[in-house]
Design an enzyme around this catalytic site. Sequence first.
Site, PDB file in Angstrom:
ATOM      1  N   ASN A  12      -6.691  40.839  98.213  1.00  0.00           N
ATOM      2  CA  ASN A  12      -6.477  41.309  96.842  1.00  0.00           C
ATOM      3  C   ASN A  12      -5.249  42.216  96.852  1.00  0.00           C
ATOM      4  O   ASN A  12      -5.321  43.358  97.310  1.00  0.00           O
ATOM      5  CB  ASN A  12      -7.738  42.070  96.385  1.00  0.00           C
ATOM      6  CG  ASN A  12      -7.553  42.764  95.053  1.00  0.00           C
ATOM      7  OD1 ASN A  12      -6.583  42.503  94.340  1.00  0.00           O
ATOM      8  ND2 ASN A  12      -8.493  43.650  94.723  1.00  0.00           N
ATOM      9  N   LYS A  14      -3.755  43.562  94.446  1.00  0.00           N
ATOM     10  CA  LYS A  14      -3.760  44.544  93.352  1.00  0.00           C
ATOM     11  C   LYS A  14      -2.386  44.542  92.657  1.00  0.00           C
ATOM     12  O   LYS A  14      -1.727  43.508  92.639  1.00  0.00           O
ATOM     13  CB  LYS A  14      -4.156  45.927  93.867  1.00  0.00           C
ATOM     14  CG  LYS A  14      -5.465  45.850  94.671  1.00  0.00           C
ATOM     15  CD  LYS A  14      -6.108  47.169  94.941  1.00  0.00           C
ATOM     16  CE  LYS A  14      -7.390  46.921  95.731  1.00  0.00           C
ATOM     17  NZ  LYS A  14      -8.160  48.149  95.940  1.00  0.00           N
ATOM     18  N   HIS A 110     -13.990  43.627  89.371  1.00  0.00           N
ATOM     19  CA  HIS A 110     -13.575  44.548  90.436  1.00  0.00           C
ATOM     20  C   HIS A 110     -13.796  45.984  89.948  1.00  0.00           C
ATOM     21  O   HIS A 110     -13.608  46.278  88.759  1.00  0.00           O
ATOM     22  CB  HIS A 110     -12.095  44.325  90.781  1.00  0.00           C
ATOM     23  CG  HIS A 110     -11.670  45.087  92.000  1.00  0.00           C
ATOM     24  ND1 HIS A 110     -11.389  46.435  91.949  1.00  0.00           N
ATOM     25  CD2 HIS A 110     -11.533  44.717  93.302  1.00  0.00           C
ATOM     26  CE1 HIS A 110     -11.082  46.857  93.178  1.00  0.00           C
ATOM     27  NE2 HIS A 110     -11.161  45.828  94.007  1.00  0.00           N
ATOM     28  N   GLU A 112     -12.082  48.537  90.025  1.00  0.00           N
ATOM     29  CA  GLU A 112     -10.948  49.143  89.319  1.00  0.00           C
ATOM     30  C   GLU A 112     -10.877  48.650  87.871  1.00  0.00           C
ATOM     31  O   GLU A 112     -10.427  49.378  86.985  1.00  0.00           O
ATOM     32  CB  GLU A 112      -9.644  48.855  90.090  1.00  0.00           C
ATOM     33  CG  GLU A 112      -9.587  49.697  91.364  1.00  0.00           C
ATOM     34  CD  GLU A 112      -8.794  49.092  92.515  1.00  0.00           C
ATOM     35  OE1 GLU A 112      -8.016  48.151  92.296  1.00  0.00           O
ATOM     36  OE2 GLU A 112      -8.980  49.568  93.652  1.00  0.00           O
ATOM     37  N   GLU A 182     -18.675  45.621  97.169  1.00  0.00           N
ATOM     38  CA  GLU A 182     -17.619  46.592  97.435  1.00  0.00           C
ATOM     39  C   GLU A 182     -18.075  47.984  97.008  1.00  0.00           C
ATOM     40  O   GLU A 182     -17.946  48.339  95.819  1.00  0.00           O
ATOM     41  CB  GLU A 182     -16.357  46.216  96.646  1.00  0.00           C
ATOM     42  CG  GLU A 182     -15.760  44.888  97.057  1.00  0.00           C
ATOM     43  CD  GLU A 182     -14.265  44.866  96.782  1.00  0.00           C
ATOM     44  OE1 GLU A 182     -13.511  44.671  97.736  1.00  0.00           O
ATOM     45  OE2 GLU A 182     -13.851  45.096  95.635  1.00  0.00           O
ATOM     46  N   GLY A 188     -10.125  51.610  99.451  1.00  0.00           N
ATOM     47  CA  GLY A 188      -8.871  52.337  99.568  1.00  0.00           C
ATOM     48  C   GLY A 188      -9.004  53.724 100.175  1.00  0.00           C
ATOM     49  O   GLY A 188      -8.078  54.519 100.106  1.00  0.00           O
ATOM     50  N   SER A 230     -12.039  49.043 102.623  1.00  0.00           N
ATOM     51  CA  SER A 230     -11.434  49.521 103.873  1.00  0.00           C
ATOM     52  C   SER A 230     -11.691  48.609 105.079  1.00  0.00           C
ATOM     53  O   SER A 230     -11.839  49.082 106.200  1.00  0.00           O
ATOM     54  CB  SER A 230     -11.888  50.955 104.171  1.00  0.00           C
ATOM     55  OG  SER A 230     -11.415  51.822 103.154  1.00  0.00           O
TER      56      SER A 230
HETATM   57  P1  PGA Z   1      -9.242  48.133 100.347  1.00  0.00           P
HETATM   58  O1  PGA Z   1      -9.576  47.435  98.925  1.00  0.00           O
HETATM   59  O2  PGA Z   1      -9.380  47.048 101.395  1.00  0.00           O
HETATM   60  O3  PGA Z   1      -7.839  48.629 100.210  1.00  0.00           O
HETATM   61  O4  PGA Z   1     -10.242  49.202 100.545  1.00  0.00           O
HETATM   62  C1  PGA Z   1     -10.575  46.479  98.806  1.00  0.00           C
HETATM   63  C2  PGA Z   1     -10.651  45.980  97.386  1.00  0.00           C
HETATM   64  O5  PGA Z   1     -10.449  46.779  96.447  1.00  0.00           O
HETATM   65  O6  PGA Z   1     -10.896  44.789  97.145  1.00  0.00           O
END
Ligand code: PGA
Length: 267
Positions: A12, A14, A110, A112, A182, A188, A230
């Site tokens: 992803n 983003k 997601h 976010e 997640e 992140g 992560s």
């Molecule tokens: P990350 O994000 O691997 O940077 O923690 C995962 C995601 O948001 O899908």
Amino acid sequence: MGKLRNKLIMGNWKMNGSENFTHGLIQELMQGLEAGVLNKSIKLSTQLVICPPSVYLNQAVAEIKNYKNNLNFSVGAQDVSAHEGSGAYTGEVSAQMLKDLGCEYVLVGHSERRQYHKESNELVAQKTLSVLKAGLIPVICVGESLKERENNQTKSIISEQLGAVFKLISPEVFKNSVIAYEPVWAIGTGLAATPDQVQEVHAFIRQQLASYQTSQAGLALGNQILYGGSLKPANAGEILALTDVDGGLIGGASLKAEEFLSICRSA
Ligand code: PGA
């Protein structure tokens, strides 16, 4: 039983990248694959998907086609409109349009999107339905915040998130869906969930699927459940080997070919 399901590793991106970046990263990934970074059996049983920002989807699909080793490599979108087809919905992109571009997967819900764009469980369910109707595979993201975990609400939050989807969609239609667990606090932050925490929640999700699908025994085993938050080369081996983990959804580490391919190898 977990090992009967094929692995799925998704990147992803983003809101990152540019035309140049998209070109360069795909080139590095495809060259890595052609150089035999993944052995043959991994290639046959693992699907790799990249999800660039929507404006680069067309480019990504076209560039991947240039490589002969592109069979298990596809493109997904990070979001989609809940509205179907076409119409007066300024700024929206429908699932049919994504299909038309050559996308195969679509992330929905997601954290976010839920957090910064106020997407409700019901909206996420609508989006899931529109993706399935277009013949694409939705990757439904669920997960609890840190506060919810500390208050022992992880399972109830996930039940509510999945419940809205189950309410709208029949098990027969739902069977082509993927779920991504997640935990919001792991995204992140560099702090992934522990293998015990991951396995516990994945087993719970599989149970939820099984009870939703009681009328069609066996279907639950087919849905892939990914872990995200992560995930990196250092922890991917252990997490991706867990019984109920069928792959990963990777943010930060998917922006570097070497790290993404290393995680794919762990699968
Ligand atoms: P990350 O994000 O691997 O940077 O923690 C995962 C995601 O948001 O899908």
